[in-house]
Motif scaffolding. Structure first.
Motif, mmCIF file in Angstrom:
data_model
loop_
_atom_site.group_PDB
_atom_site.id
_atom_site.type_symbol
_atom_site.label_atom_id
_atom_site.label_comp_id
_atom_site.label_asym_id
_atom_site.label_seq_id
_atom_site.Cartn_x
_atom_site.Cartn_y
_atom_site.Cartn_z
ATOM 1 N N ILE A 1 -53.436 -111.886 -24.819
ATOM 2 C CA ILE A 1 -53.629 -111.565 -23.402
ATOM 3 C C ILE A 1 -52.289 -111.141 -22.827
ATOM 4 C CG2 ILE A 1 -54.305 -112.456 -21.149
ATOM 5 C CD1 ILE A 1 -56.004 -114.557 -22.618
ATOM 6 N N TRP A 2 -52.255 -109.988 -22.160
ATOM 7 C CA TRP A 2 -51.053 -109.548 -21.457
ATOM 8 C C TRP A 2 -51.476 -109.112 -20.057
ATOM 9 C CZ3 TRP A 2 -51.350 -104.584 -19.740
ATOM 10 C CH2 TRP A 2 -52.240 -103.747 -20.395
ATOM 11 N N THR A 3 -50.700 -109.515 -19.064
ATOM 12 C CA THR A 3 -51.044 -109.207 -17.678
ATOM 13 C C THR A 3 -49.783 -108.973 -16.850
ATOM 14 O OG1 THR A 3 -51.061 -111.536 -17.023
ATOM 15 C CG2 THR A 3 -53.156 -110.590 -17.696
ATOM 16 N N GLY B 1 -54.716 -106.715 -20.029
ATOM 17 C CA GLY B 1 -55.626 -106.495 -21.142
ATOM 18 C C GLY B 1 -55.731 -107.698 -22.052
ATOM 19 N N THR B 2 -56.856 -107.782 -22.747
ATOM 20 C CA THR B 2 -57.089 -108.818 -23.751
ATOM 21 C C THR B 2 -57.483 -108.126 -25.050
ATOM 22 O OG1 THR B 2 -57.817 -110.432 -22.118
ATOM 23 C CG2 THR B 2 -58.465 -110.837 -24.380
ATOM 24 N N GLU B 3 -56.816 -108.469 -26.133
ATOM 25 C CA GLU B 3 -57.156 -107.941 -27.454
ATOM 26 C C GLU B 3 -57.807 -109.061 -28.255
ATOM 27 O OE1 GLU B 3 -53.627 -106.392 -29.238
ATOM 28 O OE2 GLU B 3 -53.102 -105.272 -27.436
ATOM 29 N N ASP C 1 -62.827 -105.619 -33.587
ATOM 30 C CA ASP C 1 -61.552 -105.512 -32.879
ATOM 31 C C ASP C 1 -61.834 -104.848 -31.533
ATOM 32 O OD1 ASP C 1 -58.935 -105.436 -32.155
ATOM 33 O OD2 ASP C 1 -58.301 -104.012 -33.691
ATOM 34 N N GLU C 2 -61.708 -105.616 -30.432
ATOM 35 C CA GLU C 2 -62.063 -105.119 -29.096
ATOM 36 C C GLU C 2 -60.880 -105.261 -28.148
ATOM 37 O OE1 GLU C 2 -64.963 -103.766 -28.171
ATOM 38 O OE2 GLU C 2 -65.974 -104.124 -30.068
ATOM 39 N N GLY D 1 -61.594 -111.578 -18.691
ATOM 40 C CA GLY D 1 -61.670 -110.395 -19.542
ATOM 41 C C GLY D 1 -63.047 -109.755 -19.408
ATOM 42 N N LEU D 2 -63.102 -108.542 -18.864
ATOM 43 C CA LEU D 2 -64.379 -107.867 -18.606
ATOM 44 C C LEU D 2 -64.972 -107.359 -19.911
ATOM 45 C CD1 LEU D 2 -63.277 -105.925 -15.413
ATOM 46 C CD2 LEU D 2 -64.420 -108.139 -15.568
ATOM 47 N N GLY D 3 -66.184 -107.800 -20.246
ATOM 48 C CA GLY D 3 -66.827 -107.468 -21.511
ATOM 49 C C GLY D 3 -67.164 -105.994 -21.648
ATOM 50 N N ASN D 4 -67.328 -105.567 -22.896
ATOM 51 C CA ASN D 4 -67.771 -104.205 -23.183
ATOM 52 C C ASN D 4 -68.821 -104.252 -24.283
ATOM 53 O OD1 ASN D 4 -66.289 -104.543 -25.530
ATOM 54 N ND2 ASN D 4 -64.587 -103.303 -24.851
ATOM 55 N N THR D 5 -68.972 -103.220 -25.075
ATOM 56 C CA THR D 5 -70.077 -103.102 -26.024
ATOM 57 C C THR D 5 -70.167 -104.223 -27.052
ATOM 58 O OG1 THR D 5 -68.698 -101.697 -27.414
ATOM 59 C CG2 THR D 5 -70.141 -100.600 -25.836
#
Length: 116
Positions: A7-9, A32-34, A46-47, A77-81
């Motif tokens: 996590i970096w902000t 962002g969150t990796e 890997d998202e 962290g806003l979700g995606n696919t």
């Protein structure tokens, strides 16, 4: 290769009580969150997620050059696919070391007052 959560902000802090001895604050930012983890099929997921840190804290002056800080933050962290929305709660205790001269507070009625 192991699992990874990075996590970096970057945040802005707002101090509603100004120059009080105990300084509560709100924190809001973007980052962002990796996330990297294995799937049951043997492959890896890997998202990258947009992240919004939302937090509250308090700052206390120990010396004029040192301040102690404690804060509680939700790294949203806003979700995606491939990944649902993540809530990573953090409790942080920190020391801030200030370099340089003591800043002045420029109030019109007392321009020589110093900020702690």
């Amino acid at each position: 290769r192991g699992d990874r959560l990075m996590i970096w902000t970057a945040s802005m802090m707002y101090y509603p009580w100004g120059d009080t001895y105990y300084r509560p604050y709100w924190r809001l930012g973007i980052g962002g969150t990796e996330i990297d983890y294995p799937l049951d099929s043997g492959s890896r997921n890997d998202e990258d997620l947009w992240t919004i840190p939302i937090g509250i804290g308090i700052k206390y002056p120990v010396r004029h050059w040192l301040a102690a800080r404690a804060e509680f933050t939700d790294e949203l962290g806003l979700g995606n696919t491939g990944v649902n929305t993540q809530h990573n709660f953090t409790l942080t205790f920190a020391l801030e070391w200030r370099f340089g001269a003591k800043p002045k507070s420029y109030w019109p009625w007392n321009p020589s007052r110093h900020v702690w």
